[in-house]
Design an enzyme around this catalytic site. Structure first.
Site, short mmCIF file in Angstrom:
data_model
loop_
_atom_site.label_atom_id
_atom_site.label_comp_id
_atom_site.label_asym_id
_atom_site.label_seq_id
_atom_site.Cartn_x
_atom_site.Cartn_y
_atom_site.Cartn_z
N SER A 79 0.84 -1.19 0.00
CA SER A 79 0.00 0.00 0.00
C SER A 79 0.88 1.25 0.00
O SER A 79 2.10 1.14 0.07
CB SER A 79 -0.90 0.01 1.24
N LYS A 80 0.22 2.39 -0.05
CA LYS A 80 0.95 3.66 -0.09
C LYS A 80 1.92 3.75 1.09
O LYS A 80 2.98 4.36 0.98
CB LYS A 80 -0.04 4.83 -0.01
N ARG A 81 1.55 3.12 2.21
CA ARG A 81 2.39 3.20 3.40
C ARG A 81 3.76 2.54 3.18
O ARG A 81 4.70 2.76 3.91
CB ARG A 81 1.69 2.57 4.60
N ASP A 82 3.84 1.69 2.14
CA ASP A 82 5.11 1.02 1.88
C ASP A 82 6.06 1.90 1.08
O ASP A 82 7.09 1.43 0.61
CB ASP A 82 4.87 -0.30 1.14
N GLY A 83 5.71 3.15 0.93
CA GLY A 83 6.62 4.05 0.20
C GLY A 83 6.27 4.10 -1.26
O GLY A 83 5.10 4.28 -1.60
#
Ligand code: GLU
Length: 476
Positions: free
Chosen positions: A250-254
């Site tokens: 997801s976006k949280r993974d960079g």
């Protein structure tokens, strides 16, 4: 039958790695089957869809080498077709207007939760009388249009990746909303599951290849194909891309958008190669490094895994480095030049720039590394602590001084390997220091740090700018 597949991205964000990987599988399958790869821009969410995202998606696909056939279909332009399909369902009693409010739905879900049941719509407005409908309309309630899903129905299909699939109507959350903002006289805004079916049928799509997160939609869509008397395509649900911890990427993974990978200096070839490996295993005897065309020759869904595919940065980096190391210097230079220009750097001349690219090439993992590593060739570097310490070594400064003297006495145009070796030998002898110490100190003086590419070539490049002398002088 000519195979026709499509990618149906929503332009609500930049081209995501998951969508791009779906595009890769669609492209590989269509090219293997000598079929068509079509695009449909699903821009029905007016608030979140942006033309710049459409452009980013098209640019990303082109950059990856995923060429498509025909002009992209723009979903929002087909809204009347979608409404027509909904009115057919309404006319045939397969869909109906539902006036249940958001608050009533919340109460319904709370009650279900309290009794330990999964949340669903309880189909309460399925059989409203005309009088009841009129009352709701008079109250000013907005309607949605729902498609009837019988709990007793069983939906089955054979998925090209997952094999035989079976869903119960009862597990689909009750009658499905196919349009919002409807009124007594209008259909309102048709929604995803309905429009996708109408559009895939209109585009004569034979195979729908998409992420596994769409499986429940497939069950609903198959019911719609049936109700609209359209023949349904074959489905292939590809495994999700997971982060290294095993959760959905997801976006949280960079970095997750293709343009970000591009900016970091991944090559389109390595990224396309890596995305293919995310879920597809190469046939026996085939190398894991391949072009899209090579993969297309032997691509089949038999080798697509069911399990999620973990994103492995090391592998992607390795593939990228392998590719860059094999590039001819001119190709590398052309890829590095825009990055150097972005920094405001102007090369002495093209030959010098080409020699710099040759020097840096073997140590690059990403093209962006070619900026960090080129920096001391364009800007005078500050001296890092370990470089300063090196210059404090016994004999370091006298040896550099001797070197500078020879350089200043003889106005050489440049320093080739032979001259460099001679000068280093003479300077270390005259200052009575080991050649190794002199070389380390020379690197410290020239680059401001102790690591870097081949010293003699580095020196040669700086000498062509006259910068070797300047940098030696400031250290003495
Ligand atoms: N617009 C949908 C998405 O981006 C398309 C899904 C599909 O392929 O049907 O997820």
């Amino acid at each position: 039958m000519t195979v026709r597949v499509r990618l149906a991205p929503s332009p609500t964000g930049k081209l995501h790695i998951g969508t791009a990987r779906t595009a890769v599988f669609n492209w590989l399958f269509s090219r293997h089957q000598k079929g068509k790869f079509l695009l449909r821009i699903e821009d029905t969410d007016k608030d979140r869809s942006k033309p710049e995202f459409t452009q980013n998606i098209l640019d990303g696909l082109s950059w990856l080498g995923l060429d498509w056939d025909d002009e992209p279909v723009i979903q929002s332009e087909r809204v009347e077709e979608h409404r027509l399909a909904i009115s057919q369902l309404l006319d045939r009693g397969l869909a109906y207007r539902c006036y249940v409010s958001e608050q009533e739905l919340d109460v319904m879900r709370e009650a279900q939760k309290a009794s330990g049941l999964p949340p669903r719509y309880d189909n309460r407005h399925r059989s409203l009388t005309n009088e009841q409908e009129e009352i709701y309309q008079a109250e000013g309630r907005e309607a949605v249009i729902r498609f009837r899903i019988e709990d007793e129905t069983t939906i089955t299909w054979t998925d090209m990746v997952r094999g035989p699939m079976q869903w119960r109507g009862a597990d689909l959350g009750g009658d499905m909303v196919i349009a919002r903002r409807a009124s007594a006289s209008s259909i309102g805004d048709p929604l995803y599951n309905l429009v996708v079916v109408v559009d895939d049928a209109a585009m004569a799509i034979t195979h729908v290849i998409r992420g596994e997160d769409h499986i429940a939609n497939t069950a609903k869509q198959l019911l719609l194909y049936q109700a609209l008397e359209l023949s349904s395509p074959t489905f292939a649900h590809t495994p999700l891309i997971l982060n290294p911890e095993g959760r959905k990427l997801s976006k949280r993974d960079g970095v997750t958008s293709i343009s970000d990978f591009q900016a970091m200096g991944y090559t389109s070839e390595a990224l396309a190669n890596y995305m293919t490996l995310l879920g597809w295993s190469v046939p026996e005897g085939m190398d894991e490094q391949f072009t899209l065309l090579e993969a297309a020759q032997c691509f089949s869904f038999d080798r697509v895994n069911k399990a999620g595919a973990k994103f492995d940065w090391d592998k992607l980096n390795w593939l990228n480095a392998q590719l860059l190391h094999g590039w001819p210097s001119l190709k590398l230079l052309e890829a590095l030049e825009p990055r150097w220009q972005r920094e405001g750097w102007v090369a002495k001349d093209r030959l010098w720039a080409n020699d710099l690219a040759i020097l840096l090439g073997p140590s690059l993992t990403l093209l962006e590394d070619g900026v960090n590593q080129a920096r001391p060739f364009f800007e005078e570097p500050a001296l890092e602590d370990d470089a300063l310490n090196q210059l404090e070594q016994d004999g370091a400064r006298p040896a550099l001084q001797a070197l500078l003297c020879s350089l200043e006495l003889n106005a050489w145009d440049g320093v080739d390997v032979e001259l460099a070796q001679t000068l280093l030998k003479e300077a270390s002898a005259s200052a009575d220091v080991k050649k190794g110490i002199l070389m380390k100190s020379l690197r410290a003086a020239l680059l401001g740090r102790l690591q870097g590419p081949d010293l003699i070539t580095t020196w040669g490049l700086l000498a062509r700018l006259g910068d070797d002398r300047k940098r030696l002088r400031r250290c003495l």
